[in-house]
Design an enzyme around this catalytic site. Structure first.
Site, PDB file in Angstrom:
ATOM      1  N   ARG A 124       0.821  -1.205   0.000  1.00 28.67           N
ATOM      2  CA  ARG A 124       0.000   0.000   0.000  1.00 28.67           C
ATOM      3  C   ARG A 124       0.862   1.264   0.000  1.00 28.67           C
ATOM      4  O   ARG A 124       1.758   1.406   0.834  1.00 28.67           O
ATOM      5  CB  ARG A 124      -0.923   0.004   1.220  1.00 28.67           C
ATOM      6  N   SER A 293     -19.039  -3.083   4.378  1.00 24.01           N
ATOM      7  CA  SER A 293     -18.262  -1.924   3.941  1.00 24.01           C
ATOM      8  C   SER A 293     -17.720  -2.034   2.526  1.00 24.01           C
ATOM      9  O   SER A 293     -17.502  -1.016   1.868  1.00 24.01           O
ATOM     10  CB  SER A 293     -17.092  -1.702   4.899  1.00 24.01           C
ATOM     11  N   LYS A 352     -17.452   8.358  10.547  1.00 24.30           N
ATOM     12  CA  LYS A 352     -17.877   8.289   9.146  1.00 24.30           C
ATOM     13  C   LYS A 352     -18.970   9.330   8.901  1.00 24.30           C
ATOM     14  O   LYS A 352     -18.673  10.491   8.719  1.00 24.30           O
ATOM     15  CB  LYS A 352     -18.290   6.858   8.797  1.00 24.30           C
ATOM     16  N   THR A 381      -7.654   3.459  28.367  1.00 24.71           N
ATOM     17  CA  THR A 381      -7.363   4.300  27.209  1.00 24.71           C
ATOM     18  C   THR A 381      -7.744   5.747  27.479  1.00 24.71           C
ATOM     19  O   THR A 381      -8.814   6.019  28.034  1.00 24.71           O
ATOM     20  CB  THR A 381      -8.150   3.803  25.972  1.00 24.71           C
TER      21      THR A 381
END
Length: 550
Positions: A124, A293, A352, A381
């Site tokens: 990629r 997706s 999104k 986190t």
């Protein structure tokens, strides 16, 4: 004259990786290549002499004879390093001290793995793109891959409704930055909880008609953490996973280590058959997505929910590519189909259609409290910063309003127009009921060439989708038009795409519905004993999942 290849690297990099660059790319250089060829011929003569010497030596120990055999085999195969057999004679004949052995050549190994991906065209190369969010500029961007700035039009973003560039969303982010700063300050437990977290969670719970919601730093973390935690806590839990599930769901399921059963993508009958094999009293999770997706398929949601509940299972539904885009308030396919009450756990993203970043789950208050209290991916986190929280809340509110409904109508009209235009011109468009428009290519090199040519010659950013995001043989272009792509822009795209097709002499006759596996494209796949592509490495291959379970 500077070398056009080496001049791209800085001096420190060259000092560190000269040997790797020489071994990997030297043969392609018209100057160094000649030296390598001469050296290779000379080295072959020296190697044979060394081999003759070693094999004729009067070894007295078993270890030494073992070395002789291995050294001879290594020299003949020219594969000393890759088989990890590059051991010096005194290493074997000495006292066996591990400190005397040579270290593993990490950088060479890393480079060889990268070269494998380059050879099969799955390597990629990221496009260097800065999206623009000024008035009237979305969905345009500036591109820098050619070292010079130039304008392009983006056709592949998951910012489906342009919320990242909405004036009210940007203003909410700016106000939050000025008021609270750029960071969250830590985890929710230590120092990162705020009223903005709680307000957004209440809004998301209301959107999905649930008791509560819980925010995560991404939907990957939300899926992974929730499925892992739930599967580990439920006694003797079994998971039933759709073969097309996202890698984040596969990761959580795999790491939980519980028994898992893979049902064919969106196949209700197969799910029923698998559920019938497990006693109804045993805890079960059925995990699947509403909008896929890459294929753009939409699942038979209510049928899957009914079958799962009939057999005593709880459902985990990924609505990542549906939230904001479907339903009267943008709650997804569940709202569109009127089945929100039947959905047990819903996962969604803020990154999104809502134009920000982060993920979440929604469910009953006890379920949310359980995950909040036990999920390491949530507890340890750093939480989402106030800028994201305020921007996302504004976007959710906008898409739940009349403005959101208008945007969804415009979006669907544009999707329909572009899809029909592509089909009319004969492009191999995969038929899909969703907003995702896949154009089947089936070849990684051609797919990349199309993408590059569209960008470089016509200013269209349309990213190629290659393995492992899709299976080998399923390479495609994935279009996602927004409400802000005009009819003129879509007409120009299709015209330019035809030019690229002609230049590359591509066929438009590409099979759209292979009869084999959706991952390895083989007739003999996961339902057979022997998968033909066990080394394919695809993260959510159903055959690999079954193998791991066994």
């Amino acid at each position: 004259m500077q070398c056009p290849f080496l001049s791209r690297f800085n001096a420190n990099y060259l000092r560190t990786y000269t040997e790797v660059l020489y071994q990997s790319y030297g043969s392609y250089c018209p100057v160094i290549g000649k030296t390598i060829n001469n050296a290779t011929a000379a080295n072959a003569i020296v190697t044979e002499k060394k081999l003759s010497l070693v094999t004729s030596m009067p070894f007295s120990s078993t270890a030494a004879r073992s070395y002789s055999d291995r050294y001879a085999a290594d020299v003949r195969s020219n594969n000393d390093y890759t088989n990890n057999k590059n051991v010096a004679l005194n290493d074997v004949m000495g006292d066996g001290d591990p400190k005397s052995k040579s270290a593993f050549h990490y950088e060479k190994f890393f480079n060889e793995q990268i070269m494998k991906k380059k050879r099969d065209h799955s390597y990629r190369v990221f496009k260097r793109v800065n999206r623009l969010a000024g008035d009237g500029l979305f969905p345009h961007a500036l591109e820098y891959s050619s070292q010079s700035e130039r304008p392009i039009t983006v056709w592949c973003s998951n910012d489906y409704l342009g919320m990242s560039a909405h004036p009210s969303v940007k203003r909410a982010v700016q106000d939050a930055l000025n008021m609270h700063g750029s960071g969250a300050g830590g985890t929710r437990n230590i120092s990162g909880n705020s009223l903005h977290h709680e307000r957004l969670e209440r809004k998301l719970a209301e959107l999905h008609q649930k008791d509560g919601a819980l925010l995560f730093t991404s939907c990957f973390v939300a899926n992974d953490s929730t499925l892992f935690t739930l599967a580990k806590l439920l006694p003797n839990c079994h998971i039933f996973s759709d073969a097309g599930n996202h890698a984040s769901m596969i990761m959580g399921i795999r790491n939980s280590g519980v028994p898992k059963h893979i049902f064919r993508h969106n196949d209700v009958d197969h799910l029923r058959q698998l559920l019938q094999q497990v006693d109804k009293s045993i805890p079960k999770i059925v995990a699947f997505e509403t909008v896929h997706s890459m294929t753009g398929a939409i699942c038979p949601l209510e049928e899957i929910l009914d079958v799962a509940h009939e057999h005593g299972a709880i459902t985990f539904i990924d609505e990542v590519h549906a939230v904001g885009l479907y339903g009267d308030h943008g709650a997804g396919v569940g709202e569109l189909n009127g089945v929100l009450a039947k959905m047990d756990i819903i996962s969604g993203t803020l990154g999104k259609a809502f134009g920000n970043i982060g993920g979440y789950i929604a469910g009953t208050s006890s379920l949310i409290d359980l995950i909040r209290s036990y999920a390491a991916g949530f507890i340890f986190t750093t939480s989402l910063p106030p800028t994201v929280l305020c921007g996302a809340l504004k976007a959710v509110n906008i898409l739940a309003s009349d403005e959101g409904r208008q945007l969804r109508d415009m979006h669907q009209r544009n999707v329909s127009y572009l899809k029909n235009l592509l089909k009319r011109e004969g492009f191999p468009v995969e038929d899909t009921p969703s907003h995702i428009i896949p154009i089947k290519i089936g070849d990684p090199l051609k797919c990349t060439q199309i993408s590059n040519m569209l960008m470089e010659q016509f200013g269209h950013y349309l990213q190629s989708i290659n393995y492992p995001t899709v299976a080998r043989g399923q390479e495609k272009l994935r279009l996602a038009p927004t409400p802000f792509h005009t009819t003129e822009m879509m007409n120009v795209l299709v015209t330019d795409l035809k030019k690229v097709w002609d230049v590359l002499e591509l066929s438009k006759n590409v099979p759209l519905n292979p009869s084999g596996c959706m991952f390895c494209n083989s007739e003999s796949c996961w339902h057979q004993e022997n998968c033909p592509d066990l080394e394919c490495g695809i993260p959510n291959c159903p055959r690999l999942e079954v193998s791991v379970a066994a």
